[in-house]
Structures are given as structure tokens and as C-alpha cells.
Scaffold this active site. Structure first.
Site, PDB file in Angstrom:
ATOM      1  N   HIS A 136      14.177 -25.426  -9.116  1.00  0.00           N
ATOM      2  CA  HIS A 136      14.525 -26.838  -9.048  1.00  0.00           C
ATOM      3  C   HIS A 136      13.256 -27.604  -9.390  1.00  0.00           C
ATOM      4  O   HIS A 136      12.269 -27.551  -8.652  1.00  0.00           O
ATOM      5  CB  HIS A 136      15.048 -27.208  -7.661  1.00  0.00           C
ATOM      6  CG  HIS A 136      16.388 -26.614  -7.351  1.00  0.00           C
ATOM      7  ND1 HIS A 136      16.772 -26.253  -6.077  1.00  0.00           N
ATOM      8  CD2 HIS A 136      17.442 -26.313  -8.173  1.00  0.00           C
ATOM      9  CE1 HIS A 136      18.005 -25.761  -6.121  1.00  0.00           C
ATOM     10  NE2 HIS A 136      18.425 -25.784  -7.375  1.00  0.00           N
ATOM     11  N   GLU A 143      11.128 -29.588  -6.895  1.00  0.00           N
ATOM     12  CA  GLU A 143      10.620 -28.889  -5.703  1.00  0.00           C
ATOM     13  C   GLU A 143       9.347 -28.177  -6.123  1.00  0.00           C
ATOM     14  O   GLU A 143       9.374 -27.109  -6.712  1.00  0.00           O
ATOM     15  CB  GLU A 143      11.686 -27.951  -5.150  1.00  0.00           C
ATOM     16  CG  GLU A 143      12.932 -28.710  -4.701  1.00  0.00           C
ATOM     17  CD  GLU A 143      14.099 -27.834  -4.289  1.00  0.00           C
ATOM     18  OE1 GLU A 143      13.898 -26.615  -4.108  1.00  0.00           O
ATOM     19  OE2 GLU A 143      15.221 -28.364  -4.149  1.00  0.00           O
ATOM     20  N   HIS A 189      11.338 -22.664  -2.803  1.00  0.00           N
ATOM     21  CA  HIS A 189      11.987 -23.962  -2.916  1.00  0.00           C
ATOM     22  C   HIS A 189      11.300 -24.976  -2.015  1.00  0.00           C
ATOM     23  O   HIS A 189      10.293 -24.676  -1.361  1.00  0.00           O
ATOM     24  CB  HIS A 189      13.469 -23.840  -2.531  1.00  0.00           C
ATOM     25  CG  HIS A 189      14.326 -23.197  -3.564  1.00  0.00           C
ATOM     26  ND1 HIS A 189      15.266 -23.880  -4.291  1.00  0.00           N
ATOM     27  CD2 HIS A 189      14.383 -21.914  -4.001  1.00  0.00           C
ATOM     28  CE1 HIS A 189      15.872 -23.051  -5.129  1.00  0.00           C
ATOM     29  NE2 HIS A 189      15.354 -21.843  -4.973  1.00  0.00           N
ATOM     30  N   GLU A 239      12.116 -21.984   1.743  1.00  0.00           N
ATOM     31  CA  GLU A 239      12.000 -23.446   1.712  1.00  0.00           C
ATOM     32  C   GLU A 239      10.673 -23.792   2.381  1.00  0.00           C
ATOM     33  O   GLU A 239      10.473 -23.538   3.566  1.00  0.00           O
ATOM     34  CB  GLU A 239      13.172 -24.091   2.462  1.00  0.00           C
ATOM     35  CG  GLU A 239      14.543 -23.712   1.919  1.00  0.00           C
ATOM     36  CD  GLU A 239      14.926 -24.532   0.692  1.00  0.00           C
ATOM     37  OE1 GLU A 239      14.189 -25.484   0.349  1.00  0.00           O
ATOM     38  OE2 GLU A 239      15.979 -24.235   0.090  1.00  0.00           O
TER      39      GLU A 239
END
Length: 445
Positions: free
Chosen positions: A88, A91, A195, A286
């Protein structure tokens, strides 16, 4: 000329190749990222290899830097590991962390014993940016969302892989296809996908059906214990991920980990694809509550993640590895080698070198090696804690006679789990996941 007589030349070179004076904690546009990787390879040619696995929609290279004592090709017995970031584009923390990880590894080889043993025992692949177009398109830095999340065709790359549960009917993007081809061309054992937007380690499955536990809000793989261990390894070595609620929002993640489906369901995710079709255990990390934080915070992110990034790589040495050979010592490809009770719906098979790698926690396991037309060999093995010694337990299977070799052992790239509604209602409440896999393997093999 030396730098005293050609100061302007030296200054220009220093600006062109910042690695020579250390990598700065700043965001690096795609051109600078490529320059940095090329210079790392130039300075450390014996332990690095650099190549592009493809190009983005806009034609930007998808760079891979490989680190290892034998970086240019696979070596029997040396497991393959990968980190991917920035799929992404907005990110961004993982993208910069992987550049600093590269810098840390090449700088500390032969001086830090852990780094040295990692490079001795592992082939480490690092893709700092899977979506360079999205990164370049993110002109306004935002903590939450921007159009840079998607590739240049407006597609979410983490919804773009074949899905094991649903026909998601997506058009495979160039970046996705490059990663699929890369996975097929290597024998990856362990991976992580970096991410941002939360602080948690998420593990497969991201999608599911009632057979995998989705009715209970949790989609369980046959290797759920290993995945929980991998996620906890990262979260417990992170400065604060293990606390589970550092972003101050719901839900709270016990130990800083979550099953992907239990958090939110998604189709076409990369970690499920790796596990089913790539024989590679991948988790999603994350790493920042804010998707695109200020560059001034990058050093703090590196300090928070450095130990976890290293410790996670070491987990590639969990379990058992070895070769399947014939009585002449020749490798046998496409042999199914799995631990009993952990059969995969797309069976894990030996590669062209007859190698297998199974990530397993310490304990006792019965391994079943099945060669086409030649029966099976069962072996009970006690697995020690491999990461402590930077090597999984090694065991080779030898088949006295091999009558046939499977030519095409690949699984179809369409859902392997049948629509649960087509299964008899009487069976639904008690249908066991592994039993379902056995039935479906018989159908699709």
C-alpha cells in the site's frame, strides 16, 4: 585525485551515494531507493545480489536485494526468507525500515555474531517497495488514507491475489504478477508483509468458511500454533506492539497479535496466497498507528522494530528440513512431505533439489513422505528449538525404488475449498477442517 584536491567531486559522490556516510532517517523516493540499493551491492558484492522482479504499471523497477553468504542462487539446506513492504503506497514506515535493515545487516556482518550467523545460514530477500507508483502518488502525507494506497490502475494489491475460498475474479496487476512469479521461482519458507495504520501482527487465514471456523469469528489454518508463535515472536520483541492497544482504538489485541479473519475478512490477500500456493508462512505486520508519519519519527520506529525484525528472520530455522533422495543419492522432486495432522489442502512438496522445509514448534512429529507411485515413508522425529542454533533439524528420506515422478505437481489457482452451502447440512456442524482437506486433495490432485 584525492578528496583534498577534488573536493567538489567528493561532495557530489557523497550526495549521490548517501550509504557511504550512513543511511539517513528520511523518506527516499524511488530513484534514491534504487541508487541506495545499487551502492549497497557495489560495496558488498560478496554478500548481496540485486535484481528487479518486474516493473510497476508506471514502469518503475520492483527491486529485490538478496543477502547471504551465497546471494546469487539457492543453496541446498539454506532456507529462503523474504520481507516485503509498501504494497500500500501510502503505508511508508516499512519501506524505510527495510532500507535501514539492509544497512544494518551489511554493516554488521563479521562484527555482530547474530548478523554473521544469519547471513551464514539464511538467504534473505528484501523488497522495500511493492507499490512504488502508489508511494510517489502520495503527495499529501496522511495518517489515515490516500489514493496512494492503490497502484496506478487504482487497484488494492492486497486484494489482488488468487483466493483460496472465493473466486474474486480480479485482474492480476503487474506488481502482483511479479510477486507471484517470484514466489514460484524461489523456495520461500518464511515471510512478512509490512503495513501501517495499526500496531499488530496478523496471521492467516484472512478469509475463511465455516470449515475453518469463520462462524466463530476465527479462520484457523492447520499450522495455527506456528502462526501464533511467529506473530508473538515479532510483537514480543517490539518495543510496544505486545501491549495490544497502543493506537488507542478498538479492538484491543491480546499480546499484540490477531488472526486476520478475526480482525476483518479480506479476499485475495498476499499472506493466504503465500501459505496455500507458495508453501511459505507469511504474516502481516502493521507497524505504525499513522500510515505516513513525519520523517522525524523514523529513527524511533527503527529503534522500536530493529530487534523484532532480526528475531523474526531467525524463525525461518524452526522445524525440520532435508531432502528426499533415491537409492543413488539423487534428489526426487514433487514428493509430498508433511507432518501428520498438518496436511495442507495444497500439499507441500519437495522442490527441484528434492528439498523440503517444514516450520514446526519444538516437539514430536510423525513425518509422512509420499513419492508418486512409490508409497510412503513415515518417520517420528523430535524437533528441537532450531532458531537457537540457526538451523532446523535435518533429516533426509531415501526411497529405495521410485517408479514415477509427477510432472506437474502444481495446484490449480482457483478456490480449493468448495462452497460450504453445497455440503450436506447434516455434515456441517461436525465437519473437521483436516478431513475436508483430505477429501478435496483427492478431488483436485
Amino acid at each position: 585525485p584525492d578528496c583534498f584536491s577534488a573536493g567538489s567531486l567528493c561532495l557530489a559522490l557523497a550526495l549521490l551515494f548517501p550509504v557511504a556516510v550512513g543511511l539517513e532517517f528520511s523518506y527516499h523516493p524511488s530513484e534514491e531507493l534504487g541508487t541506495f540499493l545499487k551502492e549497497v551491492h557495489r560495496q558488498h558484492p560478496s554478500i548481496t545480489s540485486l535484481h528487479s522482479v518486474g516493473r510497476s504499471v508506471a514502469g518503475r523497477d520492483l527491486w529485490i536485494l538478496v543477502l547471504g553468504r551465497f546471494p546469487t542462487q539457492h543453496t541446498i539446506g539454506i532456507p529462503e526468507f523474504k520481507y516485503i513492504a509498501n504494497m500500500h503506497g501510502d503505508e511508508t514506515v516499512g519501506r524505510e525500515l527495510l532500507l535501514h535493515l539492509i544497512d544494518f545487516l551489511v554493516t554488521n556482518d563479521k562484527s555482530d555474531p547474530v548478523v554473521t550467523r544469519l547471513i551464514d545460514s539464511t538467504r534473505i530477500h528484501i523488497m522495500p517497495s511493492m507499490n512504488p507508483d502508489g508511494f510517489e502518488a502520495t503527495t499529501v502525507h496522511d495518517c489515515y488514507y490516500s489514493e496512494g494506497r492503490f497502484n496506478k490502475n487504482g487497484k488494492d494489491l492486497n486484494r489482488n491475489f488468487p483466493d483460496v475460498f472465493n473466486s474474486n475474479n480480479v485482474t492480476i496487476q503487474p506488481e502482483t504478477q511479479a510477486v507471484i512469479n517470484w514466489i514460484k521461482n524461489e523456495t520461500f519458507v518464511l515471510s512478512a508483509n509490512l503495513h501501517g495504520g495499526a500496531l499488530v501482527a496478523s496471521y492467516t487465514f484472512d478469509n475463511g468458511n465455516p470449515a475453518t471456523g469463520s462462524l466463530r469469528g476465527y479462520s484457523r489454518s492447520p499450522d495455527d500454533d506456528v502462526f501464533m508463535h511467529l506473530a508473538k515472536t515479532y510483537s514480543s520483541n517490539h518495543a510496544s506492539m505486545y501491549k495490544g492497544n497502543e493506537c488507542g482504538n478498538k479492538p484491543v489485541f491480546p499480546y499484540g497479535i490477531t488472526n486476520g479473519y478475526a480482525w476483518y475478512q479480506l479476499q485475495g490477500g498476499m499472506q493466504d496466497y503465500n501459505y496455500i500456493w507458495g508453501q511459505c508462512f507469511e504474516i502481516t505486520l502493521e507497524l505504525s498507528c499513522c500510515k505516513y508519519p513525519p520523517a522525524s519519527q523514523l529513527q524511533a520506529f527503527w529503534n522500536d522494530n530493529k530487534a523484532a525484525l532480526i528475531e523474526y528472520i531467525k524463525q525461518v530455522h524452526l522445524g525440520i528440513k532435508g531432502q528426499v533422495l533415491d537409492r543413488h543419492g539423487q534428489p526426487i522432486p514433487n514428493v509430498i512431505v508433511e507432518a501428520k495432522g498438518r496436511e495442507h489442502i495444497c500439499p507441500y512438496r519437495t522442490n527441484q533439489h528434492g528439498e523440503y522445509y517444514l516450520l514446526l514448534l519444538p516437539g514430536s512429529y510423525v513425518l509422512n513422505a509420499t513419492a508418486p507411485g512409490s508409497g510412503s515413508i513415515l518417520k517420528t522425529l523430535i524437533v528441537p528449538n532450531g532458531p537457537e542454533n540457526f538451523s532446523a533439524l535435518k533429516y533426509d528420506f531415501v526411497f529405495p525404488e521410485v517408479s514415477t515422478i509427477a510432472r506437474d505437481a502444481s495446484c490449480p489457482t482457483k478456490p480449493l475449498y468448495q462452497d460450504f452451502e453445497s455440503i450436506s447440512a447434516a455434515v456441517k456442524p461436525t465437519l473437521h477442517f483436516l478431513a475436508l482437506m483430505t477429501v478435496l486433495y483427492t478431488v483436485f490432485k
